[in-house]
Design an enzyme around this catalytic site. Structure first.
Site, mmCIF file in Angstrom:
data_model
loop_
_atom_site.group_PDB
_atom_site.id
_atom_site.type_symbol
_atom_site.label_atom_id
_atom_site.label_comp_id
_atom_site.label_asym_id
_atom_site.label_seq_id
_atom_site.Cartn_x
_atom_site.Cartn_y
_atom_site.Cartn_z
ATOM 1 N N LYS A 183 7.045 9.919 4.335
ATOM 2 C CA LYS A 183 6.205 11.098 4.539
ATOM 3 C C LYS A 183 4.738 10.676 4.413
ATOM 4 C CE LYS A 183 4.149 14.075 2.207
ATOM 5 N NZ LYS A 183 2.996 14.230 3.121
ATOM 6 N N GLU A 259 1.618 3.817 -7.122
ATOM 7 C CA GLU A 259 0.344 3.117 -6.905
ATOM 8 C C GLU A 259 -0.735 4.186 -6.872
ATOM 9 O OE1 GLU A 259 -0.123 0.039 -6.892
ATOM 10 O OE2 GLU A 259 1.723 -0.912 -6.232
ATOM 11 N N CYS A 293 -8.500 2.190 -3.033
ATOM 12 C CA CYS A 293 -8.223 2.356 -4.460
ATOM 13 C C CYS A 293 -8.662 1.143 -5.264
ATOM 14 C CB CYS A 293 -6.737 2.603 -4.655
ATOM 15 S SG CYS A 293 -5.756 1.367 -3.799
ATOM 16 N N GLU A 392 -12.703 8.644 -10.240
ATOM 17 C CA GLU A 392 -12.651 8.030 -8.916
ATOM 18 C C GLU A 392 -13.366 8.941 -7.913
ATOM 19 O OE1 GLU A 392 -8.760 7.787 -6.959
ATOM 20 O OE2 GLU A 392 -9.200 5.681 -6.610
HETATM 21 P P1 NAD Z 1 -2.935 12.553 -2.661
HETATM 22 O O1 NAD Z 1 -2.405 12.220 -3.994
HETATM 23 O O2 NAD Z 1 -3.634 13.824 -2.465
HETATM 24 O O3 NAD Z 1 -1.785 12.520 -1.558
HETATM 25 C C1 NAD Z 1 -0.970 11.397 -1.362
HETATM 26 C C2 NAD Z 1 0.327 11.836 -0.697
HETATM 27 O O4 NAD Z 1 1.051 12.673 -1.593
HETATM 28 C C3 NAD Z 1 0.166 12.628 0.591
HETATM 29 O O5 NAD Z 1 1.166 12.203 1.507
HETATM 30 C C4 NAD Z 1 0.419 14.047 0.152
HETATM 31 O O6 NAD Z 1 0.920 14.877 1.176
HETATM 32 C C5 NAD Z 1 1.476 13.853 -0.916
HETATM 33 N N1 NAD Z 1 1.570 14.920 -1.918
HETATM 34 C C6 NAD Z 1 0.632 15.829 -2.282
HETATM 35 N N2 NAD Z 1 1.094 16.605 -3.269
HETATM 36 C C7 NAD Z 1 2.341 16.171 -3.563
HETATM 37 C C8 NAD Z 1 3.323 16.561 -4.519
HETATM 38 N N3 NAD Z 1 3.107 17.534 -5.408
HETATM 39 N N4 NAD Z 1 4.488 15.881 -4.545
HETATM 40 C C9 NAD Z 1 4.713 14.859 -3.694
HETATM 41 N N5 NAD Z 1 3.823 14.453 -2.758
HETATM 42 C C10 NAD Z 1 2.648 15.110 -2.699
HETATM 43 O O7 NAD Z 1 -3.869 11.302 -2.293
HETATM 44 P P2 NAD Z 1 -4.804 11.152 -1.038
HETATM 45 O O8 NAD Z 1 -5.994 12.031 -1.233
HETATM 46 O O9 NAD Z 1 -4.017 11.256 0.201
HETATM 47 O O10 NAD Z 1 -5.262 9.600 -1.201
HETATM 48 C C11 NAD Z 1 -6.312 9.196 -2.008
HETATM 49 C C12 NAD Z 1 -5.811 8.710 -3.362
HETATM 50 O O11 NAD Z 1 -4.839 7.669 -3.181
HETATM 51 C C13 NAD Z 1 -6.893 8.083 -4.204
HETATM 52 O O12 NAD Z 1 -6.788 8.568 -5.524
HETATM 53 C C14 NAD Z 1 -6.588 6.605 -4.169
HETATM 54 O O13 NAD Z 1 -7.044 5.865 -5.273
HETATM 55 C C15 NAD Z 1 -5.121 6.590 -4.074
HETATM 56 N N6 NAD Z 1 -4.657 5.321 -3.515
HETATM 57 C C16 NAD Z 1 -4.052 4.416 -4.332
HETATM 58 C C17 NAD Z 1 -3.653 3.210 -3.835
HETATM 59 C C18 NAD Z 1 -2.985 2.185 -4.707
HETATM 60 O O14 NAD Z 1 -2.289 1.338 -4.182
HETATM 61 N N7 NAD Z 1 -3.140 2.217 -6.004
HETATM 62 C C19 NAD Z 1 -3.834 2.906 -2.501
HETATM 63 C C20 NAD Z 1 -4.466 3.844 -1.690
HETATM 64 C C21 NAD Z 1 -4.861 5.062 -2.215
#
Ligand code: NAD
Length: 488
Positions: A183, A259, A293, A392
């Site tokens: 997803k 992650e 990230c 962040e």
């Molecule tokens: P997000 O947490 O808002 O969303 C990530 C994913 O989770 C999306 O597909 C979203 O639809 C889904 N999601 C949202 N609510 C959910 C729930 N309650 N249950 C299950 N899934 C749900 O993150 P974002 O804004 O898309 O991405 C940015 C964030 O991702 C930043 O905090 C960044 O640091 C992090 N990130 C981490 C890494 C890593 O490897 N550590 C890599 C890239 C991004």
């Protein structure tokens, strides 16, 4: 068959490209704000069908046991995707707003090529290990360990490096013998949906082995986290959402792999070349507009060289303006959405309220009336307790902080809820090693060193996550261990 935006408006469920039961949703180019096409809007019923297909493929086919077949399918997928590289590059830049140069690396070619690494692992991994004999309770037994795929994987991914993160999950999960429901984030559905089209039309993956479900409805992520037919949730995203995923997964006690966010420190020691260190720190923070990230967003410099470091960083940022992502010279493109831009701007405002000085940037570029651009920004005058140093931001915003020696620099780096990455610049090996050992993070670069590679496990300490992605460690996240004994 050429890949076009209209190719990306289907889900992949049970080997078939199918429209979303909820219709479609718009895909927006973040550099132009134009609607460039649509993606399939899946509903809970579509997600249910995808999970059912993945479960059936795992339980009723030989997929998890036929290591050579899986390796062949993964190499076939890699080759088919690379044959479409130019179309993927164009559509990825349009959807993600990532600078074109990154599509030759982590924004496409890197992770696709790395599918070969995971294919090799499927073939070369020691699936059975002989433990020899032992005499538990006085009876001689011969024991062996067998590694087996964990089962159905729910992969939930963000928008910032969609290909890298999608393939860092589906590559090792499929190589390990799992079946997958992916997803992707609602901001970047095409990167995943186009892969679905290639899987369906150009590879021999059996139906149900890989399912791709695009949607704007975050509840579909929750559904993957709670459904008892899913054995592992592999999540990349914000720490706040990661906590929700972990809580939701606890109901069915499934394994969780996370992650999450970061606020990594770039430490400059007093024997380093301040100019080149600050130039690298500036380059890091503007890359893909700081939407990474593991990007180092706190520049921790010797107090005695603070003014020199501010000047060097400001000069370097001045040479790295936000620009058109289709241009080969652009390092800093737009942010993904207006929502994300407002979030970044609110942090810049907060820095001012907290007493910080905006050394450069802080606004929207005058020459970009369209697109979600923010100027590369340097904030000084704050210490590590400021919210902009603790939270962040996920934009091209660097906070410069003074340290009073090596121990103090380590203390500042560790004074964070996160522990994802870091960098140290210096000349004395002993001092560099002390910093590398002292900073509690999953990855560290030294003097510009780049750790990113298929064979390097990546992940975080503390609230940056649980588990490791990539490398053998990342592959083993998708395995169970079975111990077998028989009288010898
Ligand atoms: P997000 O947490 O808002 O969303 C990530 C994913 O989770 C999306 O597909 C979203 O639809 C889904 N999601 C949202 N609510 C959910 C729930 N309650 N249950 C299950 N899934 C749900 O993150 P974002 O804004 O898309 O991405 C940015 C964030 O991702 C930043 O905090 C960044 O640091 C992090 N990130 C981490 C890494 C890593 O490897 N550590 C890599 C890239 C991004």
């Amino acid at each position: 068959m050429p890949l076009r935006p209209e190719s990306a408006s289907d889900l992949l469920i049970d080997g078939k490209l199918t429209p979303g039961s909820g219709g479609v949703f718009d895909v927006v180019n973040p550099a132009t704000e134009e609607v460039i096409g649509q993606a399939a809007e899946a509903t809970a019923a579509d997600m249910d069908a995808a999970i059912a297909a993945a479960r059936t493929a795992f339980d009723t086919t030989d997929w998890s046991r036929d290591h050579a077949f899986r390796a062949r399918c993964l190499r076939q997928l890699r080759d088919a995707l690379l044959a479409h590289a130019d179309e993927f590059r164009e559509l990825t830049i349009a959807e993600v707003g990532c600078p074109s140069f990154l599509t030759h690396g982590p924004q496409f070619e890197g992770p696709v090529t790395d599918l070969g690494y995971f294919a090799d692992l499927a073939e070369s991994y020691e699936w059975t290990r002989d433990l020899g004999t032992a005499k538990p309770m006085g009876i001689k037994n011969h024991r062996e360990l067998r590694s087996e795929a964990i089962g159905v994987v729910g992969a939930i991914t963000p928008w910032n490096f969609p290909h890298q993160i999608n393939f860092a999950k589906i590559g090792p999960a499929l190589a390990a013998g799992c079946t997958v429901v992916l997803k992707p984030a609602p901001d970047t559905p095409w990167c995943a949906a186009l892969v679905g089209k290639v899987v369906a039309e150009e590879t021999d993956f059996p139906p149900g082995v890989l399912n791709i479900v695009t949607s704007t409805d975050h509840r579909l992520g929750e559904q993957l986290s709670t459904d008892p037919r899913v054995d592992l949730v592999s999540f990349t995203g914000s720490t706040a959402t990661g906590k929700k995923v972990m809580a939701a997964a606890s109901e069915s006690l499934k394994k969780v792999f996370l992650e999450l966010g970061g606020k990594s420190a770039f430490i400059v020691l007093d024997d380093a070349d301040i100019g080149s260190a600050c130039a690298m720190a500036a380059f890091n923070v503007v890359t893909h507009a700081g939407q990474g990230c593991a990007i180092t967003t706190r520049l921790v410099v010797p107090r005695t060289a603070l003014d020199e470091a501010i000047t060097a960083t400001r000069d370097a940022l001045a040479g790295l303006p936000a620009g058109d992502p289709t241009s080969s010279g652009t390092i800093c493109g737009p942010l993904i959405s207006e929502r994300q831009r407002q979030r970044v701007e609110s942090y810049i405002e907060l820095a001012k309220q907290e007493g910080g000085t905006i050394e450069i940037g802080g606004g929207r570029p005058n020459d970009k009336p369209k697109g979600f651009f923010v100027e590369p920004t340097l904030i000084s005058g704050l210490d590590n307790s400021a919210r902009v140093a603790q939270e962040e931001i996920f934009g091209p915003v660097l906070v410069i902080i003074a340290h009073d020696g090596d121990d103090d620099a380590i203390r500042i780096a560790n004074d964070s809820p996160y522990g994802l990455s870091g960098m140290v610049y210096g000349t004395d090996e002993d001092r560099i090693n002390k910093v590398v050992n002292g900073v509690r993070t999953g990855t560290m670069g030294v003097n510009g060193g780049i750790w990113y590679s298929a064979d390097v496990p990546f992940g975080g300490y503390k609230q940056s996550g649980i588990g490791r992605e990539m490398g053998v460690a990342g592959f083993e996240e998708y395995l169970e261990t079975k111990a077998v004994a028989r009288p010898a």
